[in-house]
Design a protein around this motif. Structure first.
Motif, short mmCIF file in Angstrom:
data_model
loop_
_atom_site.label_atom_id
_atom_site.label_comp_id
_atom_site.label_asym_id
_atom_site.label_seq_id
_atom_site.Cartn_x
_atom_site.Cartn_y
_atom_site.Cartn_z
N GLN A 105 -45.04 -22.85 -65.42
CA GLN A 105 -45.47 -22.50 -67.02
C GLN A 105 -44.35 -22.82 -67.97
O GLN A 105 -44.62 -23.40 -69.00
CB GLN A 105 -46.14 -21.24 -66.96
CG GLN A 105 -47.05 -21.07 -68.31
CD GLN A 105 -48.26 -21.83 -68.23
OE1 GLN A 105 -48.81 -22.11 -67.33
NE2 GLN A 105 -48.59 -22.25 -69.61
N GLU A 106 -43.42 -22.14 -67.67
CA GLU A 106 -42.19 -22.35 -68.58
C GLU A 106 -41.63 -23.75 -68.79
O GLU A 106 -41.37 -24.08 -69.74
CB GLU A 106 -40.73 -21.65 -68.04
CG GLU A 106 -41.29 -19.89 -68.03
CD GLU A 106 -40.23 -19.12 -67.57
OE1 GLU A 106 -39.08 -19.39 -68.20
OE2 GLU A 106 -40.12 -18.24 -66.84
N LEU A 107 -41.63 -24.76 -67.68
CA LEU A 107 -41.12 -25.98 -67.61
C LEU A 107 -42.14 -26.74 -68.36
O LEU A 107 -41.84 -27.92 -68.84
CB LEU A 107 -40.84 -26.45 -66.54
CG LEU A 107 -39.65 -25.76 -65.59
CD1 LEU A 107 -39.58 -26.32 -64.21
CD2 LEU A 107 -38.32 -25.96 -66.30
N MET A 108 -43.42 -26.37 -68.51
CA MET A 108 -44.32 -27.27 -69.15
C MET A 108 -44.04 -27.43 -70.69
O MET A 108 -44.68 -28.32 -71.43
CB MET A 108 -45.56 -26.65 -69.08
CG MET A 108 -46.30 -26.83 -67.48
SD MET A 108 -48.06 -26.06 -67.31
CE MET A 108 -48.98 -27.17 -68.37
N SER A 109 -43.54 -26.42 -71.16
CA SER A 109 -42.79 -26.48 -72.67
C SER A 109 -41.95 -27.91 -73.11
O SER A 109 -41.63 -27.91 -73.95
CB SER A 109 -42.46 -25.16 -73.31
OG SER A 109 -41.12 -24.91 -72.17
N LEU A 110 -41.26 -28.26 -71.85
CA LEU A 110 -40.38 -29.30 -72.16
C LEU A 110 -41.08 -30.76 -71.84
O LEU A 110 -42.28 -30.82 -71.39
CB LEU A 110 -39.28 -29.20 -70.88
CG LEU A 110 -38.59 -27.89 -70.91
CD1 LEU A 110 -37.39 -27.88 -69.57
CD2 LEU A 110 -37.59 -27.78 -72.11
N PRO A 111 -40.44 -31.53 -72.66
CA PRO A 111 -40.88 -33.00 -72.45
C PRO A 111 -40.85 -33.49 -70.80
O PRO A 111 -40.24 -32.84 -69.81
CB PRO A 111 -39.71 -34.00 -72.94
CG PRO A 111 -39.27 -33.24 -73.93
CD PRO A 111 -39.37 -31.70 -73.39
N LYS A 112 -41.90 -34.02 -70.38
CA LYS A 112 -42.30 -34.46 -68.84
C LYS A 112 -40.96 -34.87 -68.01
O LYS A 112 -40.71 -34.21 -67.31
CB LYS A 112 -43.30 -35.27 -68.80
CG LYS A 112 -43.66 -35.76 -67.31
CD LYS A 112 -44.97 -36.69 -66.99
CE LYS A 112 -45.23 -37.03 -65.71
NZ LYS A 112 -46.53 -37.99 -65.50
N THR A 113 -40.14 -36.01 -68.67
CA THR A 113 -39.29 -36.31 -67.82
C THR A 113 -38.16 -35.34 -67.83
O THR A 113 -37.57 -35.07 -66.45
CB THR A 113 -38.41 -37.40 -68.52
OG1 THR A 113 -39.61 -38.57 -68.77
CG2 THR A 113 -37.22 -38.04 -67.73
N LEU A 114 -37.89 -34.58 -68.81
CA LEU A 114 -36.91 -33.43 -68.78
C LEU A 114 -37.24 -32.40 -68.10
O LEU A 114 -36.40 -31.63 -67.02
CB LEU A 114 -36.59 -32.84 -70.16
CG LEU A 114 -35.84 -31.68 -70.39
CD1 LEU A 114 -34.18 -32.05 -69.83
CD2 LEU A 114 -35.53 -31.35 -72.07
N ALA A 115 -38.44 -32.08 -68.02
CA ALA A 115 -38.96 -30.80 -67.16
C ALA A 115 -38.81 -31.21 -65.69
O ALA A 115 -38.43 -30.45 -64.77
CB ALA A 115 -40.34 -30.70 -67.51
N GLU A 116 -39.07 -32.55 -65.34
CA GLU A 116 -38.67 -32.96 -63.90
C GLU A 116 -37.31 -32.85 -63.44
O GLU A 116 -37.17 -32.44 -62.33
CB GLU A 116 -39.54 -34.62 -63.82
CG GLU A 116 -40.87 -34.55 -63.82
CD GLU A 116 -41.38 -36.12 -63.74
OE1 GLU A 116 -40.33 -36.84 -63.78
OE2 GLU A 116 -42.64 -36.16 -63.64
N ASP A 117 -36.56 -33.31 -64.44
CA ASP A 117 -35.23 -33.35 -64.01
C ASP A 117 -34.61 -31.68 -63.92
O ASP A 117 -33.89 -31.47 -62.97
CB ASP A 117 -34.11 -33.81 -64.97
CG ASP A 117 -34.53 -35.44 -65.42
OD1 ASP A 117 -34.93 -35.82 -64.22
OD2 ASP A 117 -33.97 -35.85 -66.35
N VAL A 118 -35.21 -30.83 -64.76
CA VAL A 118 -34.70 -29.42 -64.55
C VAL A 118 -35.12 -28.93 -63.14
O VAL A 118 -34.51 -28.15 -62.64
CB VAL A 118 -35.24 -28.63 -65.84
CG1 VAL A 118 -34.99 -27.04 -65.71
CG2 VAL A 118 -34.51 -29.02 -67.46
#
Length: 272
Positions: A3-16
């Motif tokens: 849920q927290e990572l959903m606040s990031l852009p998709k590509t960035l969220a995947e990298d994180v």
């Protein structure tokens, strides 16, 4: 965390997410590499509480207690949750401040912890007492309904082990042996080395069978080599040997250097 990572852009969220997965995968066996991945995730998304928490645990695993405490505090400010309170107190111990850990053990936040968190806090407090040389107080700190219970919970092996270790440090060996045995009985996943401690108390020495066999094989090989050398006829030519000497010239061509590229797949991949 998702849920927290959903606040990031998709590509960035995947990298994180990929870096956080590597932290979780490596933290027990390769803590330094887990720490390196956590720094990448932190650089990419420092405003995500799950990232700060993962960075804290990675720093904690590498004994960077000051850094770990800072990350745990940041994560707690973001979420308002108290579950990190025990590990924060243990960071205080790691920084040589057991008194501060004991203050945290008596803070109102402890009452908000679940049962597992309260047991963890008790373990930290007992460790702080031992840091201060207060062995009897450490033993009393660990005496609790959870310790006396016959039911086995995830924290049971570590609680019993800590109690046994404190008893042994206080010179109460018979009681310590009893509680090491209880810890071993409840430790189905091998979370402690209770079996080794029991063997040590009983004076049992373990011998590596592979090493022992290897030594025997080496001895046998040496003996056989000596026998073959004794039985082998002398092949050196006699002085009166009238056979013609034969000169043999051998040309050896140096092999070209071979360059092998090895990709180290264990190192952190900078996703930035």
């Amino acid at each position: 965390m998702h849920q927290e990572l959903m606040s990031l852009p998709k590509t960035l969220a995947e990298d994180v997410a990929q870096n956080l997965v590597m932290v979780a995968r490596l933290i027990d066996e390769e803590p330094e590499q887990a720490y390196a991945y956590s720094r990448i995730a932190l650089r990419l998304a420092s405003r995500v509480a799950a990232v700060r928490e993962a960075a804290g645990f990675a720093a904690y695993a590498t004994q960077k207690y000051s850094e770990a405490l800072a990350e745990f505090r940041a994560a707690r400010r973001m979420t308002g949750h108290v579950e990190l309170w025990p590990v924060m107190a243990d960071c205080e111990r790691g920084m040589g401040r057991p008194e501060r850990a004991l203050e945290m053990a008596g803070a109102p936040e402890v009452q908000k912890l679940d049962k597992a968190g309260q047991v963890e806090m008790r373990l930290v407090a007992a460790g702080a007492r031992r840091d201060l040389g207060q062995l009897d107080a450490a033993i009393v700190t660990l005496q609790s309904p959870e310790l006396a219970s016959n039911s086995v919970q995830p924290w049971t092996p570590r609680l019993r082990y800590a109690y046994a270790d404190a008893l042994l440090a206080a010179g109460r060996e018979d009681e310590a042996r009893e509680w090491f045995a209880k810890a071993l009985e409840s430790d189905k996943d091998g979370a402690t080395d209770a079996s080794d401690r029991l063997a040590e108390m009983d004076g049992v020495d373990f011998v590596d069978a592979l090493d022992e066999d290897g030594d025997d094989d080496a001895d046998i090989a040496d003996e056989r080599e000596a026998e073959y050398a004794a039985d082998e006829p002398d092949s050196a030519p006699d002085e009166d040997d009238d056979r013609a000497d034969v000169d043999v010239d051998v040309d050896v061509e140096a092999a070209d250097d071979v360059v092998v590229d090895v990709e180290d797949d264990k190192g952190p991949a900078d996703k930035a």
